[in-house]
Design a protein around this motif. Structure first.
Motif, PDB file in Angstrom:
ATOM      1  N   ARG A  25      -2.506   8.301   5.867  1.00 45.23           N
ATOM      2  CA  ARG A  25      -2.666   6.910   5.432  1.00 45.23           C
ATOM      3  C   ARG A  25      -1.321   6.157   5.387  1.00 45.23           C
ATOM      4  O   ARG A  25      -1.305   4.922   5.406  1.00 45.23           O
ATOM      5  N   GLU A  79      -3.228  18.143   1.290  1.00 45.42           N
ATOM      6  CA  GLU A  79      -2.997  16.897   0.549  1.00 45.42           C
ATOM      7  C   GLU A  79      -1.885  16.082   1.212  1.00 45.42           C
ATOM      8  O   GLU A  79      -1.988  14.860   1.352  1.00 45.42           O
ATOM      9  N   CYS A  81      -2.484  14.731  -7.801  1.00 46.01           N
ATOM     10  CA  CYS A  81      -1.430  13.857  -7.269  1.00 46.01           C
ATOM     11  C   CYS A  81      -1.779  13.408  -5.861  1.00 46.01           C
ATOM     12  O   CYS A  81      -1.657  12.215  -5.533  1.00 46.01           O
ATOM     13  N   GLY A  82      -2.220  14.351  -5.047  1.00 47.21           N
ATOM     14  CA  GLY A  82      -2.600  14.020  -3.679  1.00 47.21           C
ATOM     15  C   GLY A  82      -3.689  12.961  -3.655  1.00 47.21           C
ATOM     16  O   GLY A  82      -3.637  12.004  -2.881  1.00 47.21           O
ATOM     17  N   THR A  85       2.857   4.463  -1.390  1.00 44.79           N
ATOM     18  CA  THR A  85       2.869   5.281  -2.606  1.00 44.79           C
ATOM     19  C   THR A  85       4.053   6.248  -2.530  1.00 44.79           C
ATOM     20  O   THR A  85       5.163   5.895  -2.922  1.00 44.79           O
ATOM     21  N   LEU A 143       4.310  17.356  -2.271  1.00 50.21           N
ATOM     22  CA  LEU A 143       3.104  18.125  -1.968  1.00 50.21           C
ATOM     23  C   LEU A 143       3.395  19.128  -0.867  1.00 50.21           C
ATOM     24  O   LEU A 143       3.072  20.309  -0.958  1.00 50.21           O
ATOM     25  N   TYR A 173      -2.543   3.973  -8.070  1.00 47.83           N
ATOM     26  CA  TYR A 173      -1.138   4.407  -8.145  1.00 47.83           C
ATOM     27  C   TYR A 173      -0.299   3.343  -8.839  1.00 47.83           C
ATOM     28  O   TYR A 173       0.600   3.649  -9.617  1.00 47.83           O
ATOM     29  N   ARG A 178      -4.625   6.417  -3.170  1.00 51.99           N
ATOM     30  CA  ARG A 178      -5.268   5.249  -3.785  1.00 51.99           C
ATOM     31  C   ARG A 178      -4.227   4.309  -4.395  1.00 51.99           C
ATOM     32  O   ARG A 178      -3.988   4.319  -5.601  1.00 51.99           O
ATOM     33  N   PRO A 179      -3.629   3.463  -3.545  1.00 43.34           N
ATOM     34  CA  PRO A 179      -2.515   2.622  -3.994  1.00 43.34           C
ATOM     35  C   PRO A 179      -2.856   1.741  -5.195  1.00 43.34           C
ATOM     36  O   PRO A 179      -1.992   1.517  -6.049  1.00 43.34           O
ATOM     37  N   GLY A 205       0.792  -1.226   0.000  1.00 43.04           N
ATOM     38  CA  GLY A 205       0.000   0.000   0.000  1.00 43.04           C
ATOM     39  C   GLY A 205       0.824   1.275   0.000  1.00 43.04           C
ATOM     40  O   GLY A 205       0.272   2.361   0.151  1.00 43.04           O
ATOM     41  N   LEU A 215      -4.348  10.760  -6.007  1.00 46.58           N
ATOM     42  CA  LEU A 215      -3.810   9.487  -6.498  1.00 46.58           C
ATOM     43  C   LEU A 215      -2.994   8.776  -5.410  1.00 46.58           C
ATOM     44  O   LEU A 215      -3.063   7.555  -5.261  1.00 46.58           O
ATOM     45  N   LEU A 216      -2.208   9.582  -4.644  1.00 41.11           N
ATOM     46  CA  LEU A 216      -1.335   8.972  -3.636  1.00 41.11           C
ATOM     47  C   LEU A 216      -2.133   8.322  -2.512  1.00 41.11           C
ATOM     48  O   LEU A 216      -1.619   7.489  -1.773  1.00 41.11           O
ATOM     49  N   VAL A 275      -1.832  12.186   2.894  1.00 47.84           N
ATOM     50  CA  VAL A 275      -0.843  11.156   2.567  1.00 47.84           C
ATOM     51  C   VAL A 275      -0.201  10.647   3.861  1.00 47.84           C
ATOM     52  O   VAL A 275      -0.058   9.432   4.064  1.00 47.84           O
TER      53      VAL A 275
END
Lengths: 244, 492
Positions: free
Chosen positions: A65, A58, B427-428, A44, A50, B437, B433-434, A42, B430-431, A62
């Protein structure tokens, strides 16, 4: 070793997509050192691009999660100083509004290591076999040097590599001009900074330019390749792989 | 003249029409265009490399031999913060003590007010010729233009300022205004102005300037300086210079006017000693500057020298509202210029490309302070966030963090261009949602296929060309680490 140390790899977005061989090298190296390595699913990106561009909402999501992905990890190793800096220095602050998430981020920050720091400061490993021979030089990436205050660990590893001579890079602590989106926002300025860095690299007579950050390697490696230079930009881990 | 009370509550809009007119950029190119142009200017590159390298080396050397430096920097930072917490108190104390010594104090909320106050003093004294010490505050309010517009002659007396005045330019560095010029360019400039041959030798150039300036000092009716510090409990104005011109400007003419931002007040002489120990070391790598001029009041009845009138103009111009603003820490700044010298961006583009009074990393913060955040839409990104500025700042201003905060403000207030905001927000998204991604790599491999040679990309169209024009780009790997992990896990 009596009880095996467990380390999770945070491979980072650049590491995953552009430099998978660095991640592979780290996994094999750590295993040789008797460390159990896993790769939590999982992953990324740490969100640093960002964050640095001001997109904090944003970046916060990240962070929110990413932190739980490493909940079960004893330690976390990161191949890039800048991503390690993000996790260690910025995640707790980003999640300050949520007491539970904040605590968990602080815990992750304390368990997260940039590779050279993990080797030298946690595992106490300073003598490693080398994949290359000859002269190498080291570039301090800004976030590892000034963000995490680390100048010594990478040099300790490099100085002790058999058959390798570490020559100091003049202006090693000066930025390579990458700076994330900076490199494409102001490409001419970024390149002008890079040109001076590479002239300095070539003055050392080294065949390998070592760094501990995928961003710097992308910038300096891209510049060296474009010049047709015989100097190769490599990650510290790449010198250490397959040496056993 | 009745001194104006420090009116800290008055800090309304500070950019008046006149400011805009006077400071309207002669330059129509955008910041990125100016910056790119500067990297192609061979003379500028040469001048910048020589000067900043020397500054940086001297600073490093002098601090290496000064183990107490770090503790003094911490102390200086604490003093600055303590002053900001009671700024009204210290300004009132300063005002009282300057007046007690026979000086006059004025408070200017805006640049326009500051100019009006100084013009008024000059007119009342029938001033024809003004000599000036180097002052960034005066640059900030475009004082020379205002004085000249009112029919007065202004002579800059700091050598660097004198050079750029001859060249009709503006300073490109906080302490070394002509840093962008090579010796040869300065010699040519002098030759043109004086219509004679001038050798590209700093000593020759300095002697020529000194000859011209000596006459001006003797004829001038008024001297204008900035102030590096103003000591509240004695009412002393402190000037730090290397040429002694500050001393002449403050002692020879009939009237002396000192202009300073309100944040330059410090509590006491004991504090001054702390700052003096780190200022010159940070700025030029000197232990102390050649001259430290302390001015307390005008000429006293028993004295033979000194001005008959002394005026101190305390200027807000956007500073006071930052006491409660995100740029508060920028008010600690001593204007030493150390952050410029180490900044990789400043070192490539010099000061003029920044397009406003204050260049370099601290200059971006000052521009935001003086003109508002929209004015630094591009400038806020003129940093790789390498952190070198924060490392050398004598009062440890965390400039990179403040730049990041400015960038955040640009997004929050929707000042940043919408395509950029859209891209980063996508981008935020997408990151988070693995599963999606993971599709990025295969898609990128499809897209890059026509461009890859030997695992590298040498040329890409449109936006991506910003990278590939000067640098190769590694191709997205045939198999990402994620795609290799399953096999790697089995190796164990």
């Amino acid at each position: 070793m009596t009880s095996k140390l467990r380390v999770s790899l945070m491979v980072t977005c650049l590491g995953d997509m552009f430099y998978p061989e660095v991640g592979v090298a780290i996994v094999r190296l750590l295993r040789r050192l008797g460390v159990a390595v896993d790769f939590p699913a999982g992953q990324t990106c740490c969100g640093l691009p960002l964050f640095n561009s001001g997109y904090h909402r944003e970046a916060r999501e990240v962070a929110r999660r990413t932190v739980p992905l490493f909940r079960e990890s004893e330690h976390v190793v990161v191949p890039s100083g800048s991503c390690a800096w993000m996790v260690k220095q910025e995640y707790p602050g980003l999640l300050a509004d949520d007491a539970g998430a904040h605590r968990e981020a602080q815990s992750l920050a304390a368990r997260t290591w940039e590779l050279s720091q993990l080797l030298v400061r946690k595992l106490g490993v300073t003598r490693l076999p080398s994949r290359v021979k000859g002269r190498v030089t080291y570039h301090d990436s800004c976030h590892l040097l000034r963000g995490l205050g680390e100048a010594e660990s990478p040099r300790t590893v490099l100085r002790n590599l058999e058959g390798v001579e570490l020559v100091e890079l003049p202006g090693a602590d000066q930025c390579c001009g990458f700076g994330g989106s900076f490199a494409v926002r102001l490409p001419e300025v970024s390149t002008s900074i890079l040109d001076k860095k590479l002239a300095s690299v070539e003055s050392t007579g080294a065949e390998c330019l070592v760094a501990c950050d995928a961003g710097c390697l992308m910038q300096m490696g891209g510049g060296l390749a474009r010049r047709g230079s015989r100097v190769k930009a490599v990650h510290l881990a790449q010198l250490l792989e397959d040496g056993a | 003249m009745a001194p104006a009370k420090p009116a800290l509550e008055r800090s309304g809009p500070h950019l008046r029409e006149e400011d805009t007119l006077l400071s309207a950029p002669v330059e129509s190119r955008s910041f990125p265009e100016r910056a790119a142009g500067a990297t192609r200017d061979r003379f500028l590159q040469q001048a910048l490399t020589i000067a900043t390298t020397r500054f940086v080396a001297s600073r490093d050397e002098v601090f290496a031999a000064f183990p107490q430096g770090d503790a003094l920097r911490d102390r200086a930072r604490q003093i600055k913060e303590a002053v900001l917490q009671r700024l009204d108190h210290y300004l009132e104390q300063l005002t009282a003590n300057v007046e007690r010594a026979g000086g006059h104090v004025h408070f200017a909320t805006t640049a326009e007010e500051a100019r009006a106050i100084i013009l008024d003093i000059a007119r009342r004294n029938q001033v024809k010729l003004i000599v000036k010490g180097k002052s960034m505050a005066a640059e900030e309010i475009h004082l020379n233009e205002a004085l000249e517009h009112a029919g007065m002659a202004v002579a800059e007396t700091d050598l660097g300022e004198y050079i750029i005045q001859l060249a009709h330019e503006r300073p490109s560095h906080i302490i070394a205004p002509a840093i962008h010029k090579t010796k040869a360019q300065i010699a040519d400039l002098f030759a043109r102005e004086l219509r004679r041959e001038v050798a590209a030798d700093p000593e020759v150039i300095t002697r020529l300037a000194r000859g011209t300036l000596r006459e001006k000092f003797l004829q001038a009716d008024m001297g204008i300086t900035g102030a590096n510090f103003a000591v509240a409990d004695t009412g002393t104005i402190v000037l730090v210079t290397n040429e002694g011109n500050g001393r002449m400007v403050t002692s020879l003419p009939r009237v002396h006017v000192a202009l300073m931002g309100v944040e330059k007040v410090i509590p006491s002489m004991t504090d001054l000693v702390i700052f003096l120990q780190i200022l010159a070391r940070s700025a030029t790598g000197q232990k102390l500057s050649s001259y430290t001029t302390l001015v307390r009041g005008p000429r006293r009845p028993t004295e033979l020298e000194g001005p008959q009138e002394l005026h101190l103009v305390l200027m807000d111009n956007g500073r006071v509202r930052q006491l409660a603003g995100t740029l508060r820490e920028a008010l600690y700044c001593l204007r030493c210029g150390a952050c410029l010298n180490v900044c990789p961006v400043y070192r490539q583009i010099g000061g003029h490309a920044y397009g406003d009074t204050y260049p370099g990393p601290i200059g971006i913060l000052m521009t935001a302070m003086l003109r508002g955040t929209p004015a630094v839409k591009d400038l806020a990104h003129a940093s790789s966030l390498c952190g070198a500025c924060a490392e050398v700042c004598p009062v440890r201003i965390d400039i990179p963090r403040m730049l990041i905060e400015l960038r955040e403000h640009l997004d929050r207030e929707k000042i940043a261009p919408w395509p950029e905001r859209l891209l980063f927000k996508a981008c935020g998204w997408l990151l988070g949602r693995p599963a999606l991604y993971r599709l990025a790599a295969p898609l990128a491999r499809l897209g890059q296929a026509p461009f890859v040679r030997d695992g590298r990309i040498r040329s890409l169209p449109s936006f991506f060309g910003r990278w590939t024009r000067t640098r190769d780009l590694p191709a997205v790997a045939a198999r990402t680490f994620g795609e290799r992990w399953a096999a790697l896990a089995r190796e164990a």
